[in-house]
Design a protein around this motif. Structure first.
Motif, PDB file in Angstrom:
ATOM      1  N   LEU A   1       1.060  -0.993  -0.061  1.00 58.44           N
ATOM      2  CA  LEU A   1       0.069   0.098   0.078  1.00 58.44           C
ATOM      3  C   LEU A   1       0.896   1.357   0.015  1.00 58.44           C
ATOM      4  CD1 LEU A   1      -2.922  -0.791   2.638  1.00 58.44           C
ATOM      5  CD2 LEU A   1      -3.040  -0.399  -0.048  1.00 58.44           C
ATOM      6  N   ALA A   2       0.495   2.083  -0.949  1.00 59.47           N
ATOM      7  CA  ALA A   2       1.419   3.662  -0.984  1.00 59.47           C
ATOM      8  C   ALA A   2       0.232   4.589  -0.634  1.00 59.47           C
ATOM      9  CB  ALA A   2       2.273   3.381  -2.358  1.00 59.47           C
ATOM     10  N   GLY A   3       0.618   5.234   0.283  1.00 54.47           N
ATOM     11  CA  GLY A   3      -0.060   6.400   0.518  1.00 54.47           C
ATOM     12  C   GLY A   3       0.300   7.657   0.046  1.00 54.47           C
ATOM     13  N   LEU A   4      -0.070   7.865  -1.107  1.00 58.13           N
ATOM     14  CA  LEU A   4       0.476   9.168  -1.860  1.00 58.13           C
ATOM     15  C   LEU A   4      -0.057  10.441  -1.260  1.00 58.13           C
ATOM     16  CD1 LEU A   4      -0.247   8.053  -5.698  1.00 58.13           C
ATOM     17  CD2 LEU A   4       1.788   7.897  -4.301  1.00 58.13           C
TER      18      LEU A   4
ATOM     19  N   ALA B   1      -1.923   0.612   9.682  1.00 57.75           N
ATOM     20  CA  ALA B   1      -1.159   1.369   8.908  1.00 57.75           C
ATOM     21  C   ALA B   1       0.154   0.636   8.711  1.00 57.75           C
ATOM     22  CB  ALA B   1      -0.883   2.591   9.380  1.00 57.75           C
ATOM     23  N   GLN B   2       0.806  -0.583   9.422  1.00 63.08           N
ATOM     24  CA  GLN B   2       2.074  -1.122   9.323  1.00 63.08           C
ATOM     25  C   GLN B   2       2.440  -1.276   7.990  1.00 63.08           C
ATOM     26  OE1 GLN B   2       2.452  -5.025  11.011  1.00 63.08           O
ATOM     27  NE2 GLN B   2       0.316  -5.041  11.444  1.00 63.08           N
ATOM     28  N   GLY B   3       3.452  -0.730   7.732  1.00 60.41           N
ATOM     29  CA  GLY B   3       3.904  -0.940   6.122  1.00 60.41           C
ATOM     30  C   GLY B   3       3.596  -0.368   5.095  1.00 60.41           C
TER      31      GLY B   3
ATOM     32  N   LYS C   1       5.712   1.865  11.101  1.00 58.19           N
ATOM     33  CA  LYS C   1       6.276   0.731  11.730  1.00 58.19           C
ATOM     34  C   LYS C   1       5.296  -0.298  12.004  1.00 58.19           C
ATOM     35  CE  LYS C   1      10.031   3.189  14.120  1.00 58.19           C
ATOM     36  NZ  LYS C   1      10.709   3.559  15.379  1.00 58.19           N
ATOM     37  N   ALA C   2       5.568  -1.569  12.305  1.00 56.38           N
ATOM     38  CA  ALA C   2       4.895  -2.658  12.774  1.00 56.38           C
ATOM     39  C   ALA C   2       4.680  -2.158  14.374  1.00 56.38           C
ATOM     40  CB  ALA C   2       5.587  -3.948  12.648  1.00 56.38           C
ATOM     41  N   PRO C   3       3.483  -2.685  14.964  1.00 54.32           N
ATOM     42  CA  PRO C   3       3.315  -2.511  16.368  1.00 54.32           C
ATOM     43  C   PRO C   3       4.409  -2.866  17.235  1.00 54.32           C
ATOM     44  CG  PRO C   3       1.401  -3.209  15.472  1.00 54.32           C
ATOM     45  CD  PRO C   3       2.575  -3.474  14.205  1.00 54.32           C
ATOM     46  N   GLU C   4       5.084  -3.986  16.880  1.00 54.82           N
ATOM     47  CA  GLU C   4       6.189  -4.433  17.872  1.00 54.82           C
ATOM     48  C   GLU C   4       7.389  -3.874  17.776  1.00 54.82           C
ATOM     49  OE1 GLU C   4       6.189  -7.363  14.204  1.00 54.82           O
ATOM     50  OE2 GLU C   4       4.478  -6.288  15.550  1.00 54.82           O
ATOM     51  N   GLU C   5       7.615  -2.885  16.898  1.00 58.55           N
ATOM     52  CA  GLU C   5       8.653  -2.099  16.443  1.00 58.55           C
ATOM     53  C   GLU C   5       8.525  -0.685  17.362  1.00 58.55           C
ATOM     54  OE1 GLU C   5      10.637  -1.630  12.564  1.00 58.55           O
ATOM     55  OE2 GLU C   5       8.561  -2.500  11.869  1.00 58.55           O
ATOM     56  N   SER C   6       7.455  -0.418  17.687  1.00 56.71           N
ATOM     57  CA  SER C   6       7.289   0.946  18.162  1.00 56.71           C
ATOM     58  C   SER C   6       7.577   1.309  19.835  1.00 56.71           C
ATOM     59  CB  SER C   6       5.769   1.424  18.082  1.00 56.71           C
ATOM     60  OG  SER C   6       5.438   2.591  18.460  1.00 56.71           O
ATOM     61  N   ARG C   7       8.042   2.221  20.145  1.00 58.54           N
ATOM     62  CA  ARG C   7       8.427   2.502  21.303  1.00 58.54           C
ATOM     63  C   ARG C   7       7.495   3.176  22.374  1.00 58.54           C
ATOM     64  NH1 ARG C   7      13.649   5.749  20.300  1.00 58.54           N
ATOM     65  NH2 ARG C   7      12.095   6.242  18.608  1.00 58.54           N
ATOM     66  N   GLY C   8       6.524   3.638  21.620  1.00 56.72           N
ATOM     67  CA  GLY C   8       5.428   4.466  22.285  1.00 56.72           C
ATOM     68  C   GLY C   8       4.298   4.944  21.355  1.00 56.72           C
TER      69      GLY C   8
END
Length: 413
Positions: A256-259, A274-276, A376-383
């Motif tokens: 998915l590209a969000g132009l 939204a991940q990816g 980011k994927a949820p597991e990558e996020s720090r907050g």
């Protein structure tokens, strides 16, 4: 139009920034600058432009008046309701009877074009950070307009070129059926083909307020394109993203590209949805030390958990540069001619914590680097505000449409 003067005045608010100074008699008008923030306070672009963009304008005003206490800066704010006739009426009233020297934000391409006509007619300054169509510095360029920090050319160029180079060489477009969506789609299609990719199909959805994207997403799936590009913004984009996940668009590796996507959209739908997602921004709050410093200063003006996007930070940058230029020229002189003030803005380099160093080009385009990010994927996020990772940076000199290709009548061949 059904928009009389009493209704207009009721729809606007006035705020004078005094930067903590005690109350005193109003200064002579020659040392007062009045801004008009025209934005979407209630419609599909409220969250990607609206109140947070106005908070960024107020931040620029506060910083300027703290450093220049002899100058007063006032702000009037109005909701254009995404209607060009309403926008024209507001802007004309501001210029004719409201003492407004410059308008800012001005989201929605149709609204921006209407406001641009009035600003040029009245020789006032148009600081546009909210509309994205590249036509504003192309065929519809104006000596009274400064536009930036992004446009449809730059966003499409950054996103489409990088994705095709990374193997995403077949595309299907879902676009909002008006000038902005068409510009995003058409610009991106050219870059896809120039990079060696193919456009397998496109569909346009009604604007604004489409809530059911099922038929459009089914067409995208049936095309078997490697990339489904969303050429829309605001609530349309958010609804489309949510339904794309429900339909499992990305399960077979489709990207998915969000132009027309921004940080604020990623925050709105959340990382599980939204991940990816790939998107282009010229500003991200966690990009470097200066952007983090800007966010820290701005935070007190924002609702809890809100982080600004490029359009909103752009309102800060353009207003900041305009006010500094007006001070350097002399406020009284700057108020006499929008064209002369914009020319002076082009002659001065920009530098602020949101974007760093930049310039305003001859056609009025603000030129800064453009960054490609991925949600980011949820597991990558720090907050909750750690939303994006940097994928690539396009240098300022390469990020925007070449000056000679825009068709701006002010540019000599």
């Amino acid at each position: 139009m059904h928009f009389n003067r009493r209704g207009l005045l009721a729809a606007t608010t006035l705020a004078t920034v005094q930067a903590g100074r005690p109350a005193r008699a109003q200064p002579a008008r020659g040392t007062t600058i009045r801004l008009g923030a025209l934005t979407d306070m209630s419609g599909p672009y409220r969250d990607i432009e609206g109140p947070t963009g106005t908070a960024c304008v107020r931040q620029a005003m506060a910083e300027f008046t703290a450093a220049n206490p002899e100058v007063t800066v006032e702000l009037v704010v109005a909701d254009h309701q995404n209607k060009p006739d309403v926008a024209s009426a507001i802007v004309r009233e501001w210029f004719d009877r409201g003492g407004v020297d410059a308008i800012c934000q001005v989201g929605n391409t149709a609204v921006a074009l209407a406001a641009n006509t009035v600003a040029k007619e009245k020789d006032k300054v148009h600081l546009n950070s909210g509309a994205l169509s590249s036509v504003l510095t192309g065929a519809q360029c104006s000596p009274n307009l400064v536009h930036g920090p992004l446009d449809t050319w730059a966003m499409s160029h950054a996103t489409a070129t990088a994705i095709v180079r990374d193997g995403g060489d077949s595309w299907f477009f879902i676009a909002a059926d008006y000038a902005y969506g068409h510009a995003l789609r058409d610009d991106a299609a050219k870059f896809v083909q120039a990079a060696g990719g193919k456009v397998l199909g496109a569909v346009a959805h009604p604007f604004p307020g489409t809530t059911d994207f099922a038929s459009f997403l089914l067409q995208a799936q049936a095309s078997r394109a490697k990339v489904v590009a969303l050429a829309n913004s605001g609530t349309d984009l958010i609804n489309c993203l949510k339904q794309a996940r429900e339909f499992g668009i990305t399960r077979r590796g489709t990207r998915l590209a969000g132009l027309g996507a921004f940080t604020t959209d990623v925050a709105a739908v959340g990382l599980p949805v939204a991940q990816g997602l790939l998107l282009a921004e010229s500003f991200y709050w966690d990009l470097n030390e200066r952007t983090r410093a800007f966010q820290a200063r701005l935070k007190a003006r924002l609702a809890a958990g809100v982080v600004p996007n490029t359009l909103q930070a752009g309102a800060y940058a353009l207003v900041r540069h305009y006010l500094a230029t007006a001070k350097a020229m002399g406020v009284a002189e700057a108020r006499q001619s929008g064209q002369k003030t914009v020319a002076a803005m082009k002659a001065r380099p920009m530098d602020d914590d949101a974007f760093g160093a930049g310039v305003i080009r001859e056609d009025g385009q603000m030129i800064v680097p453009v960054h490609l990010f991925q949600a980011k994927a949820p597991e990558e996020s720090r907050g909750p505000d750690d939303l994006l990772r940097l994928v690539a940076t396009i240098p300022a000199a390469e990020a925007f449409r070449p000056l000679a290709e825009g068709g701006c009548p002010m540019i000599r061949s």
